[in-house]
Each structure stands twice: as C-alpha cells, then as structure tokens.
Scaffold this active site. Structure first.
Site, PDB file in Angstrom:
ATOM      1  N   CYS A   1     111.318  54.850 103.925  1.00 60.94           N
ATOM      2  CA  CYS A   1     111.686  53.446 104.034  1.00 60.94           C
ATOM      3  C   CYS A   1     111.183  52.971 105.382  1.00 60.94           C
ATOM      4  O   CYS A   1     111.393  53.620 106.404  1.00 60.94           O
ATOM      5  CB  CYS A   1     113.204  53.310 103.958  1.00 60.94           C
ATOM      6  SG  CYS A   1     113.793  51.722 104.574  1.00 60.94           S
TER       7      CYS A   1
ATOM      8  N   LYS B   1     124.811  93.718  93.605  1.00 59.76           N
ATOM      9  CA  LYS B   1     123.696  93.821  92.661  1.00 59.76           C
ATOM     10  C   LYS B   1     122.632  92.848  93.159  1.00 59.76           C
ATOM     11  O   LYS B   1     122.758  91.629  93.011  1.00 59.76           O
ATOM     12  CB  LYS B   1     124.157  93.459  91.247  1.00 59.76           C
ATOM     13  CG  LYS B   1     123.062  93.673  90.213  1.00 59.76           C
ATOM     14  CD  LYS B   1     123.624  93.566  88.797  1.00 59.76           C
ATOM     15  CE  LYS B   1     122.635  94.061  87.757  1.00 59.76           C
ATOM     16  NZ  LYS B   1     121.391  93.298  87.718  1.00 59.76           N
TER      17      LYS B   1
ATOM     18  N   LYS C   1     129.078  91.044  86.628  1.00 58.94           N
ATOM     19  CA  LYS C   1     128.231  89.890  86.949  1.00 58.94           C
ATOM     20  C   LYS C   1     129.052  88.734  87.525  1.00 58.94           C
ATOM     21  O   LYS C   1     130.206  88.534  87.177  1.00 58.94           O
ATOM     22  CB  LYS C   1     127.479  89.416  85.694  1.00 58.94           C
ATOM     23  CG  LYS C   1     126.538  90.449  85.100  1.00 58.94           C
ATOM     24  CD  LYS C   1     125.366  90.791  85.992  1.00 58.94           C
ATOM     25  CE  LYS C   1     124.291  89.744  85.962  1.00 58.94           C
ATOM     26  NZ  LYS C   1     123.430  89.814  84.770  1.00 58.94           N
TER      27      LYS C   1
ATOM     28  N   ASP D   1     119.366  90.664  93.658  1.00 56.86           N
ATOM     29  CA  ASP D   1     118.568  89.935  92.684  1.00 56.86           C
ATOM     30  C   ASP D   1     117.104  89.975  93.106  1.00 56.86           C
ATOM     31  O   ASP D   1     116.600  89.067  93.750  1.00 56.86           O
ATOM     32  CB  ASP D   1     119.075  88.489  92.581  1.00 56.86           C
ATOM     33  CG  ASP D   1     118.980  87.992  91.164  1.00 56.86           C
ATOM     34  OD1 ASP D   1     118.506  88.753  90.311  1.00 56.86           O
ATOM     35  OD2 ASP D   1     119.384  86.845  90.916  1.00 56.86           O
TER      36      ASP D   1
ATOM     37  N   GLU E   1     128.810  98.249  95.423  1.00 60.53           N
ATOM     38  CA  GLU E   1     127.711  97.644  96.181  1.00 60.53           C
ATOM     39  C   GLU E   1     127.228  96.370  95.499  1.00 60.53           C
ATOM     40  O   GLU E   1     127.518  96.137  94.319  1.00 60.53           O
ATOM     41  CB  GLU E   1     126.560  98.641  96.338  1.00 60.53           C
ATOM     42  CG  GLU E   1     125.981  99.111  95.030  1.00 60.53           C
ATOM     43  CD  GLU E   1     125.156 100.387  95.204  1.00 60.53           C
ATOM     44  OE1 GLU E   1     123.978 100.350  94.857  1.00 60.53           O
ATOM     45  OE2 GLU E   1     125.697 101.401  95.683  1.00 60.53           O
TER      46      GLU E   1
ATOM     47  N   TYR F   1     116.239  97.372  99.852  1.00 62.69           N
ATOM     48  CA  TYR F   1     117.458  98.182  99.981  1.00 62.69           C
ATOM     49  C   TYR F   1     117.408  99.279  98.940  1.00 62.69           C
ATOM     50  O   TYR F   1     117.042  99.033  97.785  1.00 62.69           O
ATOM     51  CB  TYR F   1     118.720  97.342  99.719  1.00 62.69           C
ATOM     52  CG  TYR F   1     119.212  96.573 100.917  1.00 62.69           C
ATOM     53  CD1 TYR F   1     119.222  97.140 102.197  1.00 62.69           C
ATOM     54  CD2 TYR F   1     119.689  95.269 100.765  1.00 62.69           C
ATOM     55  CE1 TYR F   1     119.688  96.422 103.288  1.00 62.69           C
ATOM     56  CE2 TYR F   1     120.163  94.544 101.856  1.00 62.69           C
ATOM     57  CZ  TYR F   1     120.142  95.132 103.113  1.00 62.69           C
ATOM     58  OH  TYR F   1     120.605  94.430 104.176  1.00 62.69           O
TER      59      TYR F   1
ATOM     60  N   CYS G   1     117.979  48.652 101.898  1.00 62.25           N
ATOM     61  CA  CYS G   1     117.705  47.482 102.747  1.00 62.25           C
ATOM     62  C   CYS G   1     116.601  46.582 102.211  1.00 62.25           C
ATOM     63  O   CYS G   1     116.338  45.529 102.770  1.00 62.25           O
ATOM     64  CB  CYS G   1     117.373  47.925 104.167  1.00 62.25           C
ATOM     65  SG  CYS G   1     115.722  48.638 104.313  1.00 62.25           S
TER      66      CYS G   1
ATOM     67  N   CYS H   1     113.090  49.868  99.368  1.00 60.89           N
ATOM     68  CA  CYS H   1     114.280  50.650  99.677  1.00 60.89           C
ATOM     69  C   CYS H   1     115.501  50.071  98.959  1.00 60.89           C
ATOM     70  O   CYS H   1     115.782  48.880  99.095  1.00 60.89           O
ATOM     71  CB  CYS H   1     114.506  50.640 101.192  1.00 60.89           C
ATOM     72  SG  CYS H   1     116.053  51.396 101.687  1.00 60.89           S
TER      73      CYS H   1
ATOM     74  N   CYS I   1     117.451  49.239 108.454  1.00 63.20           N
ATOM     75  CA  CYS I   1     118.020  49.866 107.259  1.00 63.20           C
ATOM     76  C   CYS I   1     119.380  50.502 107.557  1.00 63.20           C
ATOM     77  O   CYS I   1     119.486  51.355 108.429  1.00 63.20           O
ATOM     78  CB  CYS I   1     117.058  50.923 106.736  1.00 63.20           C
ATOM     79  SG  CYS I   1     117.673  51.730 105.259  1.00 63.20           S
TER      80      CYS I   1
ATOM     81  N   ARG J   1     109.652  99.157  87.777  1.00 66.90           N
ATOM     82  CA  ARG J   1     110.447  99.794  86.738  1.00 66.90           C
ATOM     83  C   ARG J   1     109.732  99.750  85.384  1.00 66.90           C
ATOM     84  O   ARG J   1     109.771 100.710  84.625  1.00 66.90           O
ATOM     85  CB  ARG J   1     111.804  99.093  86.652  1.00 66.90           C
ATOM     86  CG  ARG J   1     112.692  99.593  85.553  1.00 66.90           C
ATOM     87  CD  ARG J   1     114.099  99.053  85.724  1.00 66.90           C
ATOM     88  NE  ARG J   1     114.924  99.482  84.618  1.00 66.90           N
ATOM     89  CZ  ARG J   1     115.050  98.818  83.486  1.00 66.90           C
ATOM     90  NH1 ARG J   1     114.424  97.677  83.320  1.00 66.90           N
ATOM     91  NH2 ARG J   1     115.811  99.281  82.530  1.00 66.90           N
TER      92      ARG J   1
HETATM   93  S1  IVH Z   1     121.616 101.061  89.929  1.00 65.12           S
HETATM   94  C1  IVH Z   1     121.468 104.011  86.871  1.00 65.12           C
HETATM   95  N1  IVH Z   1     122.339  99.456  91.854  1.00 65.12           N
HETATM   96  O1  IVH Z   1     119.892  96.004  88.324  1.00 65.12           O
HETATM   97  C2  IVH Z   1     121.571 102.713  87.526  1.00 65.12           C
HETATM   98  N2  IVH Z   1     120.812  98.656  90.246  1.00 65.12           N
HETATM   99  O2  IVH Z   1     120.535  96.095  85.470  1.00 65.12           O
HETATM  100  C3  IVH Z   1     120.297 102.164  87.926  1.00 65.12           C
HETATM  101  N3  IVH Z   1     120.051  96.348  90.656  1.00 65.12           N
HETATM  102  O3  IVH Z   1     116.986  97.666  87.274  1.00 65.12           O
HETATM  103  C4  IVH Z   1     120.395 100.938  88.724  1.00 65.12           C
HETATM  104  N4  IVH Z   1     121.203  96.042  92.488  1.00 65.12           N
HETATM  105  O4  IVH Z   1     116.866  96.303  89.412  1.00 65.12           O
HETATM  106  C5  IVH Z   1     121.602  99.598  90.753  1.00 65.12           C
HETATM  107  N5  IVH Z   1     123.034  98.139  93.629  1.00 65.12           N
HETATM  108  C6  IVH Z   1     122.301  98.295  92.534  1.00 65.12           C
HETATM  109  C7  IVH Z   1     121.467  97.278  92.065  1.00 65.12           C
HETATM  110  C8  IVH Z   1     120.739  97.493  90.883  1.00 65.12           C
HETATM  111  C9  IVH Z   1     120.345  95.516  91.652  1.00 65.12           C
HETATM  112  C10 IVH Z   1     119.172  96.051  89.518  1.00 65.12           C
HETATM  113  C11 IVH Z   1     118.062  97.047  89.311  1.00 65.12           C
HETATM  114  C12 IVH Z   1     118.218  97.535  87.926  1.00 65.12           C
HETATM  115  C13 IVH Z   1     119.057  96.492  87.285  1.00 65.12           C
HETATM  116  C14 IVH Z   1     119.887  97.092  86.184  1.00 65.12           C
END
Ligand code: IVH
Length: 680
Positions: free
Chosen positions: A428, A118, A316, A120, A116, A226, A413, A410, A434, A139
C-alpha cells in the site's frame, strides 16, 4: 603459489577444519566463531580451485556434494527396516500396553518403555564398516532402498567416521534425517523473497533433499539426523534399547535429547501430555511419539506381526495438515504496508487448534499453487507460526471456483497498491496516511534520528492513535494540552513537556524530514544524499526515476519507491499539512558536491587494480565523482586495471574513454585536468 607450498597449506587447513567439525557437531563446544571457520573453509576452497589436483574425496569441502548421477542404485537391507503400528487415543494406547503385558506375562505397570519423539522426516540406514561410513540407504519398501551415500555424506550431523575405538566392525545405524524448523523457515523465507518455490513442510524438505540426484543440492539444504536404533551389527551392544542409544552417542552419533524412559501406561500417558504441550516449541517437527519396550530380551519374546514389531507403537498427534474449503481471499495490510492475501476458511481443527484464517503469502504464491476461491485446500499449522495454505486439491475443484485478483487499491485507506519490479510483495503506498501503517509511521516520524520528539514513546503513540487524536504525523502539531494530559500515565507537567518537544521539532533539517517520512528503503544515509543532491523538497518531489538514479548510491529500486511515495496524493497532502504546521529547515545550497572537481562524473572501475577498490572509490568520491558498478552512456570514464573484461569491452563499444592505473593516479593528483587526462 607453487604446488608444493599449496599442498602443505591444504593439508594444514584440512586438519584444522576437521578438528573444528568434531568440536562443533559432536562435542557441541565450538572453539572459534563461525566466521573464522568459514574463512578457513573458503581458503581451502580457493586453494583447491587453483590446484584441483589436490582435491581428495575426504576433503571437508567435498561435503558440498559430488557430481550428479543418473539414478540411485538399489540397496538390499540385511535386516529389514520395519514400520510401526499406530494408536490415536489414550484408550488405544492403554489396550496396546495391556496386550504387551499379556504377551510377556507380566503386570502392565512393570514394563519399562523407551519414549521418544516420532520425527517427521525420512528413515535412513547408515552402514559403518571399521568405523567408516561406507553406505547410506533409504528405507524404500523396507526390504530394499536407494543408495543415497553421496547425499548423506553432505549432512554435517552424520559422522563420516565413528569416534573412539570400541565400535563393532560392522554397524548399521538407523534413524531419521529431518529438517530442523529454524532451517526450514529460513529456507522458505529466502525462497519467498526471491520468488522461488518454498518447501511444503519440513518432512517434504528432508525427503526431497535426501533424494536429490545432485548431492550439491542436498548439501545446500539444512538437514540434521537423529538415531533411533540399529540394524545389522557384528556384536551385541547392550541388554536394553537405551543402552544401545548410549553407545551410539558415545561413538558420535546424534541421539535426541528428548528421548527418555517411562514406567507403564501411566508413564506413557504423562510423557504424551508433556510432549504434546512442548510440541510447538521443539526445534524439530514431530507427528507423534514412539514407545518401545526397553528390554531387548522382551522385544525378542514379543516378535513381529508382518512388518511391524509387537514391542513398539507410534502414538500419533493430531495432524498438522488437513483439508478444508477456501471461502474467500481478503488482503491484509501489514505495518510496513505489505499486502498479504489471507484465506478465509471453513473452520477446521489443525494440530488441535481451530483455524479459520491462513496466509497465502503473496500473489505469485497463489498463482504458483493454482489456488482458486471455492477450492478445497490443504491447510498447515505448526508451532507458533501463522497457519498457511499449502496447496489446492484440484481434483475437488467446484465448477464455480474463481481465480484471485489482487486489488488495485488498499482496502484500509484507498491508496494505490504498488508492486515494485522484481519484488514478490505488493505494498500500500498510503505510507503516512494508511491507518494500518499509522502507528508505525508515527513512531518512526518521532524517532531520534528523524524528528527527534523527545518523550513521544511507543506507548504514547499507541494511545494517541487508538483514541483517534492522531491520524497522521501532521496531527501531532495540533494536539492540545488537555488532550495530552488526559492520556494514561500523563500529568499536566509531562504533557507540557511533550508539547514543548513537539514544538521544538518544527525546526529541523531537510535530511531529517526526508528520513522521517518513512519512504521505503530511504534510511538516514539516503535521506542525506537526497537532501544534498536536490537541495530542496520541491526539487526532490519533482524528480523522475532517471533524475533519482543519478544520485549517488540510489538504484532503480529505491528510486521507484521514492517516485511511488510522492505520486500518492495522500502523502503529498500530509507533507503539505506538515509544512503548514510550521515545520521548516535552513535553505540548503543544491548539491554542495557540485563545487568539487569531479562533480557530476560517473566512473567505473574494472580489472585488477593495485590499490584496494574501496580506497580508490573513497578517493574519487571525495573529489565529487560517483563510482558506479556498470558501464552506461552516462559513464565519464572507465578505469581499467589488469585483466579487465566485459566492462572494458562495453566501454570500447560505447566509445567511453578508458584510462589505466597511471591515468587514475594522475586524476587523483590533478582532478582539475580530468578532461585532458581522459583524452590521452
Ligand atoms: S522406530 C522397529 N523410532 O516412523 C521400529 N521410527 O512408522 C522402526 N520414525 O520408518 C522404527 N521417529 O521413519 C522409530 N523415534 C522413532 C521414529 C521413527 C520417526 C519413523 C521412521 C519409520 C516410521 C515408522
């Protein structure tokens, strides 16, 4: 309205709104247009405003956020919120997969991974007790976080109660609050237009919004959610991680549609390639991917090292924000004359692409971010958006760093650069002249509602400008047959037709001509008002700011644009050339409106009037009056309905005649006696 009657309507509205919410956020099948939904919502807000005793915490209007607090309470997580270890390359990922296989004593290729994005944003834990959202916590350090329940309740994607019946008594849903890219961009566009501070990136947008002490601020931000797992849970939900996600989805919790399962390292690698490719088109920002062993039994076998699981990894992506040197600041002139400062950078890789230029938006932004030429800066590139300089790194500022000064003329021109009052953008004033704005100016000039040159489409204008046959609209009138016939996709016959159309456009009207000039914010209606009011081009060109503001519907901003346009020598020169080329229009009587009984009179409406304002305004305008929004010395009379406030006070202070609704009716019936009526 009586309280009892209001109570019934409020109840009905709430039920209706809740059912629309469910259709929209959970089923993704809205059954009414947004505007209709908004109207229901507004009606509920109005009623609750009139009868505050009817407000309850469950009312949909209360998603807009409650009262600000002094600080956040601390929440201890019953199940710690873990972090993830990272890998950055295929080699590291392959090693990780092998380590997991060894730990489980199975073949690497036999492992099923949940794959899935990650996201941001900011991790959040949502506690549902008996299906009701009772607590939301950040968290924090993984052991304890902050209680952000009031803020989370304002996020429409987070259900306040779970769907169905079969949910566990206690369920902690874990996931990410994020800011969708579209929402982030719209937010920043508005911020820049208003000269307010934009958000640095969607992640900061999400984190900053969720951690607001005033939940009303959170409510205004475009946030979404999500889920990617659970914490505390009073029952076993499934044998596999993806089984849990499926259950959550069934209870109305949003789960990312891009999440899937893959087989072995090869599957992870393919998903990585696929998502990296898709990254720029995703509606949310990601900084990598997360792979989790799908089998929950296997997860247990593998366990944890300190605070990260052995069964999951974040792979990453290349960073979308990096630092580099700002070598110089140039300005770029856009198609509408907008002057954008552009940073010339020491080339740097951002999100997998080499970046050498980045936008700095406008002068105020440079000042606000405290950016100097020579600075080390953070550059950000995301999606297909132009890279931007997010901020300077003042700790690394060299001694010879120089502040930026907006050029006065500008660079393309040489026309003056002008920044209208209250605007963030400098422009401008070269307009028609121009080269940066040339194609745009000529296309507009030739368009149907302007000079209406049939057959002169965008592609032809591009060719004419690129071959330097046309520099200003005036040059169109000197084109020769052989020049036009030599253009791509042109034959002698079509060239002849075009020249004939150009010739025909010499006979026009003043309002078309004024519209064709492409003065900022002078559309057809304004051009018509100007033509009617001034009657001749000469009179308009001589008008000052005050004379322009006296024209119906022209405010200080548009007046300023008109004055600046005619003040620019290049523009006056192009106009002269156009007239010399034979453009003409029938003589017009200055201000035809003048003959109407209320011509030249400015009236102001205030208070509650029995007839709709738009209707009264139209009736007065038909008699030649101007209806203004505020009282000034120029106001001929104020028409005051019931409960008139500050405008009435101002009229009295300035000694301006005030009439009531009866007086208004008298004016409308016998406008020729206006002076007598207002003196009564
Ligand atoms: S799982 C045991 N799944 O990444 C695993 N984390 O570096 C717990 N994050 O604090 C996290 N997308 O804020 C998980 N698909 C995803 C995620 C995700 C973003 C973030 C989350 C977590 C941090 C860990």
């Amino acid at each position: 309205m009586k309280l009892q009657q209001a109570r019934e309507e409020v109840q009905k509205l709430r039920e209706e709104i809740e059912s629309h919410n469910y259709r929209y956020y959970v089923l993704d099948e809205p059954s009414i247009p947004d505007a209709e939904y908004d109207a229901l919502f507004r009606r509920l807000q109005v009623l609750e405003g009139q009868f505050p005793e009817l407000i309850t915490p469950e009312s949909p209007t209360q998603r807009v956020g409650g009262k600000p607090r002094d600080g956040f309470a601390t929440v201890r997580h019953a199940v710690p919120m873990l972090s993830l270890n990272n890998v950055f390359s295929e080699g590291e990922m392959r090693d990780f997969c092998q380590r997991v296989a060894d730990g489980l004593g199975v073949a690497e290729s036999s492992i099923c991974w949940s794959a899935e994005p990650k996201f941001d944003g900011l991790a959040i834990s949502l506690l549902y007790r008996n299906g009701q959202l009772v607590q939301a916590a950040t968290r924090g350090d993984g052991e304890t976080g902050e209680d952000v329940t009031a803020n989370a309740r304002t996020i429409p994607a987070i259900p306040l109660r779970l769907r169905g019946q079969d949910w566990p008594k206690e369920l902690e849903v874990r996931g990410e609050v994020y800011m969708p890219i579209a929402g982030f961009q719209a937010w920043n566009r508005r911020a820049l237009e208003r000269g307010e501070k934009p958000l640095a990136n969607p992640r900061n947008g999400a984190a900053g919004s969720l951690r607001q002490l005033d939940p009303k601020i959170t409510a205004r931000r475009p946030l979404a959610f999500y889920s990617y797992g659970i914490g505390l849970c009073s029952e076993t939900l499934a044998g596999q991680y993806t089984g849990i996600l499926q259950k959550l989805r069934g209870w109305g919790i949003p789960v990312c549609p891009d999440a899937t399962t893959v087989q072995g390292f090869a599957g992870c690698r393919d998903y990585h390639a696929h998502m990296l490719n898709k990254r720029d088109t995703l509606p949310y920002e990601i900084d990598g991917l997360v792979f989790k062993v799908n089998d929950l039994q296997a997860q247990e076998t593998l366990g944890f090292v300190t605070r990260a699981p052995r069964w999951a990894i974040a792979w990453k992506f290349p960073a979308q924000e990096v630092s580099t040197r700002l070598l110089a600041i140039d300005v770029q002139i856009g198609r509408t004359g907008a002057v954008t400062p552009v940073a010339r950078l020491e080339p740097v890789q951002v999100g997998g692409v080499t970046v050498t230029n980045a936008t700095l938006h406008n002068e105020d932004e440079i000042r606000r971010k405290g950016i100097c030429i020579g600075d080390w800066v953070i550059v950000r590139r995301a999606g297909d958006v132009i890279p931007e300089v997010v901020r300077a790194i003042p700790e690394r500022r060299p001694a010879d760093a120089q502040p930026f000064v907006m050029p006065t003329h500008c660079p393309v021109c040489g026309s003056r650069i002008h920044r209208a009052e209250g605007e963030a953008v400098s422009r401008c004033t070269g307009g028609l002249f121009c080269p940066a704005q040339r194609k745009q100016a000529i296309k507009h000039f030739a368009s149907r509602k302007a000079m209406d040159i049939e057959g002169l489409g965008d592609k032809l204008v591009d060719q004419l400008v690129e071959r330097e046959l046309v520099q200003t609209p005036a040059d169109l009138y000197h084109l020769r047959l052989e020049q036009v016939a030599a253009l791509e996709r042109m034959a002698e016959k079509s060239a002849r037709n075009l020249l004939r159309a150009i010739d025909r456009s010499r006979e026009t009207t003043l309002e078309r001509f004024l519209f064709a000039l492409g003065i900022r914010e002078v559309g057809e209606a304004t051009a018509r008002a100007l033509a009617r009011h001034f009657g001749s081009l000469e009179a308009l060109m001589q008008a000052d700011q005050a004379a322009l503001e006296a024209v119906e519907d022209i405010g200080p901003v548009v007046a300023d644009h008109i004055v600046s346009f005619f003040a620019e020598a290049h523009n006056r020169q192009v106009i002269e050339q156009l007239l010399a080329a034979g453009i003409h229009w029938p003589e017009q009587q200055a201000d035809t409106v003048q003959t109407l009984p209320l011509a030249g009179r400015t009236l102001v409406l205030t208070g509650t009037l029995r007839r709709p304002r738009s209707e009264i305004k139209a009736a007065l305008e038909a008699l030649g009056a101007k209806v203004a929004g505020s009282v000034s010395k120029k106001t001929a009379a104020v028409i005051a309905g019931e409960a008139a406030g500050s405008k009435l006070d101002k009229a009295r202070t300035l000694g301006i005649p005030v009439v009531d609704e009866q007086g208004l009716e008298a004016i409308l019936v016998e406008p020729q006696f206006f002076e007598t009526i207002i003196k009564q």
